[in-house]
Design an enzyme around this catalytic site. Structure first.
Site, short mmCIF file in Angstrom:
data_model
loop_
_atom_site.label_atom_id
_atom_site.label_comp_id
_atom_site.label_asym_id
_atom_site.label_seq_id
_atom_site.Cartn_x
_atom_site.Cartn_y
_atom_site.Cartn_z
N ASP A 84 2.36 8.89 1.67
CA ASP A 84 2.84 8.67 0.38
C ASP A 84 1.57 8.06 -0.35
O ASP A 84 0.49 8.25 0.20
CB ASP A 84 3.74 7.26 0.29
CG ASP A 84 3.01 6.17 1.20
OD1 ASP A 84 2.37 5.48 0.60
OD2 ASP A 84 3.27 5.83 2.37
N ASP B 198 1.04 5.13 -1.81
CA ASP B 198 1.17 3.80 -2.18
C ASP B 198 1.76 3.60 -3.75
O ASP B 198 2.55 3.90 -3.92
CB ASP B 198 -0.32 3.07 -2.21
CG ASP B 198 -0.21 1.78 -1.96
OD1 ASP B 198 0.71 1.12 -1.27
OD2 ASP B 198 -1.23 1.18 -2.29
#
Length: 249
Positions: free
Chosen positions: A210, A212
Site C-alpha cells: 500500500d 500508507d
C-alpha cells in the site's frame, strides 16, 4: 552447518514450505514465543519457522513477544534469521507488490522491550553496535536471487517501525517521508535489534502492499488491502526463500 530461522509476517504466518515438518512447543526465560516452532527442511537445510503474530494472526504488534521469538530461534540452533514483513510504501517508485531488501531502520516504537539486557554486570555495560543492522551477506544473497528470478524489487531501503496497531496519520506519514524513510511497518526494528544482540545474522524481505496515507488520490491503507496484495504475491516471497536458503553458510 547453517540452520535458518524464518519469521513469517503478515500474510506469511503459516506457509506450507517445509519438507517433513513437525511442531515443537517451547518456553523461554522471556515467556512464550508467538507460536510453536515448526521444524523442517528446505533443500536439505534445517529450517525453523515461527509465526510473528501467531498462526491465526491474533497477536497485535506491540504484544508480540519479540524477545521470546528470537531467544527460541537461537535455542533451536538457528545460525541465521530471514524475516518477512508487509510494509507500506513511502515512495512513488516502490509500488504495490514490490519487494524491498531492507538495509536500514528508524525505530519509532514507544512501548517495547528492545533489549535482552535488563541489567549490566558491574562496570561492564553492553551497548550494541547498530550502524548496519542487517547482515550484508544475507542481503547479497537475497538481492542476487531477486535478480535471478527477475522480481520487481529494490536492493535497499529504510524502514520506519511504528508502534501500531493503528496506521499513521497523514501528517505522520509525510513526516516519515521527510526523515528519509522509504517503507513503514510495525515489526522490523525490534527484531533487528534483538537478533543483533543475540549474535544472529538477520535480514528482512519486505513486501510493499500500500501507500500508507501520504499519497494524494490513493486510497488510504487498510488491513483488507494489505492482506489481498500480500496473498497475491506471497508465492514470490516463498520462492525467494526457497532459492536463497540452500546458499546460506
Amino acid at each position: 552447518m547453517a540452520k535458518i530461522g524464518i519469521i513469517g509476517g503478515s500474510g506469511l504466518d503459516n506457509p506450507d514450505i517445509l519438507y517433513n515438518p513437525h511442531d515443537e512447543i517451547v518456553k523461554t526465560p522471556y515467556g512464550d514465543p508467538s507460536s510453536p516452532l515448526k521444524h523442517g527442511e528446505i533443500s536439505f537445510v534445517g529450517v525453523v519457522l515461527i509465526a510473528r503474530h501467531g498462526r491465526e494472526h491474533t497477536i497485535p504488534p506491540t504484544q508480540v513477544n519479540f524477545r521470546a521469538n528470537i531467544h527460541a530461534l537461537k535455542d533451536a540452533g538457528c545460525t541465521h534469521i530471514l524475516a518477512t514483513t508487509a510494509v507500506g510504501s513511502l515512495r512513488d517508485e516502490i509500488d504495490r507488490g514490490d519487494m524491498v531488501i531492507i538495509d536500514q531502520f528508524i525505530d519509532f516504537t514507544k512501548q517495547r522491550k528492545m533489549t535482552f539486557h535488563e541489567s549490566f554486570q558491574p562496570h561492564k555495560p553492553v551497548h550494541q553496535v547498530m550502524a548496519d543492522p542487517f547482515d550484508q551477506d544475507l542481503r547479497g544473497l537475497l538481492i542476487a536471487e531477486c535478480r535471478k528470478k527477475e522480481l520487481s524489487f529494490h536492493p535497499n531501503g529504510t524502514v520506519i517501525t511504528i508502534e501500531g496497531p493503528r496506521f499513521s496519520t497523514r501528517a505522520e506519514s509525510l513526516m516519515f517521508r521527510s526523515w528519509g524513510a522509504d517503507i513503514i511497518n510495525m515489526s522490523t526494528a525490534t527484531e533487528a535489534v534483538l537478533a543483533n544482540e543475540a549474535g544472529i545474522p538477520y535480514a528482512a524481505i519486505a513486501m510493499s502492499t500500500d501507500f500508507d496515507c501520504w499519497k494524494p488520490y490513493e486510497e488510504s491503507v487498510s488491513w483488507e488491502a494489505i492482506a489481498k496484495i500480500f496473498a497475491d504475491n506471497a508465492q514470490d516471497v516463498t520462492d525467494l526463500l526457497k532459492g536463497v536458503i540452500p546458499h546460506i553458510n
